[in-house]
Design an enzyme around this catalytic site. Structure first.
Site, short mmCIF file in Angstrom:
data_model
loop_
_atom_site.label_atom_id
_atom_site.label_comp_id
_atom_site.label_asym_id
_atom_site.label_seq_id
_atom_site.Cartn_x
_atom_site.Cartn_y
_atom_site.Cartn_z
N HIS A 14 0.86 -1.19 0.00
CA HIS A 14 0.00 0.00 0.00
C HIS A 14 0.90 1.23 0.00
O HIS A 14 1.33 1.70 1.05
CB HIS A 14 -0.92 -0.03 1.23
N HIS A 16 1.45 4.86 -2.38
CA HIS A 16 1.13 5.74 -3.51
C HIS A 16 2.43 6.38 -3.97
O HIS A 16 3.06 7.10 -3.19
CB HIS A 16 0.14 6.82 -3.07
N HIS A 194 -9.48 1.25 -1.36
CA HIS A 194 -9.42 1.86 -0.04
C HIS A 194 -10.84 1.81 0.53
O HIS A 194 -11.81 2.23 -0.13
CB HIS A 194 -9.00 3.33 -0.15
N GLU A 197 -11.19 3.46 5.94
CA GLU A 197 -10.14 4.35 6.48
C GLU A 197 -10.89 5.42 7.28
O GLU A 197 -10.78 5.48 8.50
CB GLU A 197 -9.33 4.97 5.34
N ASP A 275 1.84 4.00 2.90
CA ASP A 275 0.84 4.87 2.27
C ASP A 275 1.50 6.01 1.48
O ASP A 275 1.66 5.91 0.26
CB ASP A 275 -0.14 5.39 3.32
N ASP A 276 1.86 7.09 2.18
CA ASP A 276 2.47 8.27 1.54
C ASP A 276 3.64 8.73 2.42
O ASP A 276 3.53 9.74 3.13
CB ASP A 276 1.42 9.39 1.44
N1 ADE Z 1 -4.34 8.86 -1.78
C1 ADE Z 1 -3.12 8.86 -1.25
N2 ADE Z 1 -3.18 8.44 0.02
C2 ADE Z 1 -4.46 8.14 0.29
C3 ADE Z 1 -5.14 7.64 1.41
N3 ADE Z 1 -4.54 7.37 2.57
N4 ADE Z 1 -6.49 7.49 1.34
C4 ADE Z 1 -7.13 7.77 0.21
N5 ADE Z 1 -6.53 8.24 -0.88
C5 ADE Z 1 -5.20 8.42 -0.85
ZN ZN Z 2 -3.61 4.83 0.48
#
Ligand code: ADE
Ligand code: ZN
Length: 326
Positions: A14, A16, A194, A197, A275-276
């Site tokens: 997971h 991005h 997703h 969340e 994630d990011d």
């Molecule tokens: N795009 C990038 N990170 C995300 C996340 N945690 N939830 C939804 N969209 C995303």
């Molecule tokens: Zn994500």
């Protein structure tokens, strides 16, 4: 530093790729492409990364992506991520990209996918990291826009393993994309989404029943629905959990409140991911480290998480067995 977090062989499922854009590279690309940034320095950018929820993050994240213009930019972004996680013993990664973030600004689909793909190929040769690419539809945009993007994906069928769904969750349920996911599965793509969340457990059920996903991205709100927990335990449908992301986006108030340990103890197939990472203060190794420290995970639980990461991947059974033996 807890070595196990960084030395365990693991897969990331997971991630991005646009979320790996560190401020240093953002400034370099802004200069290369003559783009004005809303920050005067790397430090100011990092200071601005204080979020109250998912949307407050997405606003900054989409703005950051503007510096990505050429195939070389996407290559540099992807290769920087691979270099970073190779130091944390990531052996396999399945990365998301958001083509609509780029095509809506006039950057071609081809530019984006070729830059990412070429870097992943180099990563295989030079860093011994295998990889897959998953295309995500932006769920705040229309189904029609998703179909247009899907048409482009078909031209690069051999480079994309799966289709996912990201961006603003609440108000954009999986059911909005049922038709395009049906087409995607018919064309042979695996699917993920997703869900859970910020959205309710009902969104997780929709992802399962309507989009027929192979994994749930996040899914931490499943605990609110006992039937859902039972289903996830019995099917071992994996959850790709992102602890530092959940903390930064206030899904949990503190890391000690995170439900990852509970999910593990209930026997769910939980994985740990970043994630990011450029926005949330850590890559996969730091995510493993923070949960071990804050949730007091045993070494066995850490091994289980690493094992789950390979089991839940889209590698073949043979490839999984090879990696599980390391
Ligand atoms: N795009 C990038 N990170 C995300 C996340 N945690 N939830 C939804 N969209 C995303
Ligand atoms: Zn994500």
């Amino acid at each position: 530093m807890n070595n196990l977090s960084f030395t365990l062989p693991k897969a990331e499922l997971h991630l991005h790729i646009e979320g790996t854009l560190e401020p240093e590279l953002m400034f370099k690309l802004a200069q290369r492409n003559n783009i004005n940034l809303p920050f005067s320095s790397v430090e100011e950018a990092r200071k601005a990364y204080q979020f109250t929820n998912l949307q407050s993050f997405l606003n900054i994240y989409y703005q950051g992506a503007n510096v990505l213009q050429t195939q070389q930019d996407f290559y540099d972004l992807t290769y920087a991520y691979l270099t970073k996680v190779s130091e944390q013993n990531v052996r396999h990664t399945e990365i998301f990209f958001d083509p609509q973030t780029h095509t809506d600004r006039g950057i071609s689909f081809e530019t984006v996918i070729n830059g990412i793909y070429n870097a992943l190929e180099t990563g295989k040769k030079e860093l011994n990291i295998t990889s897959k690419i998953i295309l995500c539809f932006l769920r705040h945009l229309s189904e029609k826009k998703a179909f247009e993007t899907f048409e482009k994906a078909l031209l690069f069928r051999d480079k994309i393993i799966g289709i996912g769904l990201d961006s603003s969750e609440v108000g954009n349920p999986p059911s909005k994309f049922k038709n395009v996911f049906d087409q995607a599965r018919k064309a042979g793509f695996l699917t993920v989404a997703h869900a859970g969340e910020e959205g309710s457990p009902e969104y997780i059920w929709e992802a399962i029943n309507l989009l027929k996903v192979s994994r749930i991205d996040h899914g931490v709100r499943c605990l609110e629905d006992a039937k859902l927990v039972k289903y996830l335990r019995e099917t071992q449908l994996p959850l790709t959990v992102c602890p530092l992301s959940n903390l930064k986006l206030k899904v949990f108030n503190t890391m000690k409140d995170h439900n990852l340990k509970k999910l593990l103890e209930l026997g769910l197939c939980v994985t740990v991911n970043s994630d990011d990472p450029a926005y949330f203060g850590g890559y996969i190794g730091e995510n493993f480290q923070t949960i071990q420290e804050e949730l007091l995970l045993t070494d066995e639980q850490m091994y289980q998480l690493a094992k789950n990461s390979f089991q839940a991947s889209f590698l073949s059974q043979e490839e999984k067995e090879k990696l599980l033996k390391i």
